[in-house]
Design a protein around this motif. Structure first.
Motif, PDB file in Angstrom:
ATOM      1  N   LEU A  56      -4.721  -2.960  -5.824  1.00  0.00           N
ATOM      2  CA  LEU A  56      -5.762  -3.970  -6.028  1.00  0.00           C
ATOM      3  C   LEU A  56      -7.031  -3.354  -6.633  1.00  0.00           C
ATOM      4  CD1 LEU A  56      -5.390  -5.982  -2.698  1.00  0.00           C
ATOM      5  CD2 LEU A  56      -4.472  -6.586  -4.934  1.00  0.00           C
ATOM      6  N   GLY A  57      -6.848  -2.412  -7.561  1.00  0.00           N
ATOM      7  CA  GLY A  57      -7.974  -1.813  -8.262  1.00  0.00           C
ATOM      8  C   GLY A  57      -8.636  -0.658  -7.532  1.00  0.00           C
ATOM      9  N   VAL A  58      -8.113  -0.263  -6.397  1.00  0.00           N
ATOM     10  CA  VAL A  58      -8.688   0.846  -5.619  1.00  0.00           C
ATOM     11  C   VAL A  58      -7.571   1.863  -5.389  1.00  0.00           C
ATOM     12  CG1 VAL A  58      -9.821   1.469  -3.457  1.00  0.00           C
ATOM     13  CG2 VAL A  58     -10.232  -0.773  -4.453  1.00  0.00           C
ATOM     14  N   SER A  59      -7.905   3.127  -5.537  1.00  0.00           N
ATOM     15  CA  SER A  59      -6.874   4.146  -5.328  1.00  0.00           C
ATOM     16  C   SER A  59      -6.504   4.211  -3.846  1.00  0.00           C
ATOM     17  CB  SER A  59      -7.362   5.515  -5.806  1.00  0.00           C
ATOM     18  OG  SER A  59      -8.354   6.008  -4.939  1.00  0.00           O
ATOM     19  N   THR A  60      -5.261   4.575  -3.603  1.00  0.00           N
ATOM     20  CA  THR A  60      -4.789   4.620  -2.217  1.00  0.00           C
ATOM     21  C   THR A  60      -5.502   5.702  -1.414  1.00  0.00           C
ATOM     22  OG1 THR A  60      -2.940   6.006  -2.953  1.00  0.00           O
ATOM     23  CG2 THR A  60      -2.528   3.650  -2.725  1.00  0.00           C
ATOM     24  N   SER A  61      -5.901   6.782  -2.056  1.00  0.00           N
ATOM     25  CA  SER A  61      -6.633   7.818  -1.318  1.00  0.00           C
ATOM     26  C   SER A  61      -7.978   7.290  -0.829  1.00  0.00           C
ATOM     27  CB  SER A  61      -6.832   9.061  -2.181  1.00  0.00           C
ATOM     28  OG  SER A  61      -7.597   8.746  -3.318  1.00  0.00           O
ATOM     29  N   LEU A  87       0.828  -1.205   0.000  1.00  0.00           N
ATOM     30  CA  LEU A  87       0.000   0.000   0.000  1.00  0.00           C
ATOM     31  C   LEU A  87       0.860   1.253   0.000  1.00  0.00           C
ATOM     32  CD1 LEU A  87      -2.838   1.284   0.241  1.00  0.00           C
ATOM     33  CD2 LEU A  87      -2.557   1.143   2.714  1.00  0.00           C
ATOM     34  N   ILE A  88       1.884   1.264   0.816  1.00  0.00           N
ATOM     35  CA  ILE A  88       2.766   2.439   0.890  1.00  0.00           C
ATOM     36  C   ILE A  88       3.508   2.635  -0.424  1.00  0.00           C
ATOM     37  CG2 ILE A  88       4.841   3.355   2.027  1.00  0.00           C
ATOM     38  CD1 ILE A  88       3.775   2.007   4.612  1.00  0.00           C
ATOM     39  N   SER A 116       2.612   1.583  -3.446  1.00  0.00           N
ATOM     40  CA  SER A 116       1.691   2.006  -4.497  1.00  0.00           C
ATOM     41  C   SER A 116       1.265   3.461  -4.305  1.00  0.00           C
ATOM     42  CB  SER A 116       0.478   1.084  -4.574  1.00  0.00           C
ATOM     43  OG  SER A 116      -0.272   1.157  -3.384  1.00  0.00           O
ATOM     44  N   ASP A 117       1.195   3.925  -3.073  1.00  0.00           N
ATOM     45  CA  ASP A 117       0.857   5.330  -2.811  1.00  0.00           C
ATOM     46  C   ASP A 117       1.988   6.239  -3.278  1.00  0.00           C
ATOM     47  OD1 ASP A 117      -0.672   7.497  -1.807  1.00  0.00           O
ATOM     48  OD2 ASP A 117       0.532   7.473   0.040  1.00  0.00           O
ATOM     49  N   GLN A 118       3.221   5.831  -3.025  1.00  0.00           N
ATOM     50  CA  GLN A 118       4.360   6.648  -3.442  1.00  0.00           C
ATOM     51  C   GLN A 118       4.472   6.728  -4.958  1.00  0.00           C
ATOM     52  OE1 GLN A 118       7.734   4.948  -1.449  1.00  0.00           O
ATOM     53  NE2 GLN A 118       7.367   6.093   0.441  1.00  0.00           N
ATOM     54  N   LYS A 119       4.122   5.653  -5.645  1.00  0.00           N
ATOM     55  CA  LYS A 119       4.213   5.634  -7.105  1.00  0.00           C
ATOM     56  C   LYS A 119       2.952   6.173  -7.770  1.00  0.00           C
ATOM     57  CE  LYS A 119       7.558   1.933  -7.323  1.00  0.00           C
ATOM     58  NZ  LYS A 119       7.940   0.662  -7.919  1.00  0.00           N
ATOM     59  N   GLY A 120       1.893   6.404  -6.989  1.00  0.00           N
ATOM     60  CA  GLY A 120       0.657   6.954  -7.518  1.00  0.00           C
ATOM     61  C   GLY A 120      -0.182   5.950  -8.281  1.00  0.00           C
ATOM     62  N   LYS A 121      -0.027   4.677  -8.005  1.00  0.00           N
ATOM     63  CA  LYS A 121      -0.781   3.629  -8.704  1.00  0.00           C
ATOM     64  C   LYS A 121      -1.900   3.114  -7.811  1.00  0.00           C
ATOM     65  CE  LYS A 121       3.034   2.096 -11.558  1.00  0.00           C
ATOM     66  NZ  LYS A 121       3.760   0.954 -12.076  1.00  0.00           N
ATOM     67  N   ASP A 122      -2.848   2.408  -8.434  1.00  0.00           N
ATOM     68  CA  ASP A 122      -3.946   1.789  -7.688  1.00  0.00           C
ATOM     69  C   ASP A 122      -3.438   0.550  -6.954  1.00  0.00           C
ATOM     70  OD1 ASP A 122      -5.632   3.688  -8.628  1.00  0.00           O
ATOM     71  OD2 ASP A 122      -6.604   2.406 -10.122  1.00  0.00           O
TER      72      ASP A 122
END
Length: 128
Positions: A92-97, A81-82, A84-90
């Motif tokens: 598991l199909g859900v945005s990190t925000s 999760l961390i 994917s948040d740093q790279k700005g990607k989803d």
């Protein structure tokens, strides 16, 4: 106590010892369920005194094994999760925000309940 025979005293002493042993066994089983392990002194006692209760010990060992696995999975998911948040990607199909918002909402709901319960308890204590 003066009217009690020696045999009755011995019988009573044996009953007390067996009750103590049963209480110790119960305490050790609860401790093993809660913490997943026993101290070396306690584990030696269990082997000597409670060899007939091995079924309970075998059941609680699997709980400890699954805890480590669940902890490892949670750590891997948190790292993913961390990253994917740093790279700005989803993730598991859900945005990190969206994930952070869901976590925050759940956390805030629980915190509000805890704070309300604490206020009610404080009011109840001060009004008494």
């Amino acid at each position: 106590m003066a009217n009690i025979s020696v045999e009755q005293k011995l019988t009573m002493l044996n009953q007390l010892r067996s009750r103590y042993d049963n209480n110790q066994a119960d305490l050790l089983r609860r401790e093993q369920i809660l913490y997943g392990r026993m101290s070396p002194v306690q584990s030696a006692d269990v082997g000597i005194n409670w060899s007939t209760e091995n079924e309970v010990c075998a059941d609680t060992l699997s709980v400890r094994g699954t805890f480590r696995l669940r902890l490892l999975i949670a750590a891997v998911l948190a790292v993913l999760l961390i990253l994917s948040d740093q790279k700005g990607k989803d993730f598991l199909g859900v945005s990190t925000s969206q994930i952070y918002t869901m976590i925050e909402e759940d956390y805030m709901t629980q915190m509000e309940e805890i704070l309300n319960d604490a206020k009610e308890t404080k009011q109840h204590i001060t009004s008494s």
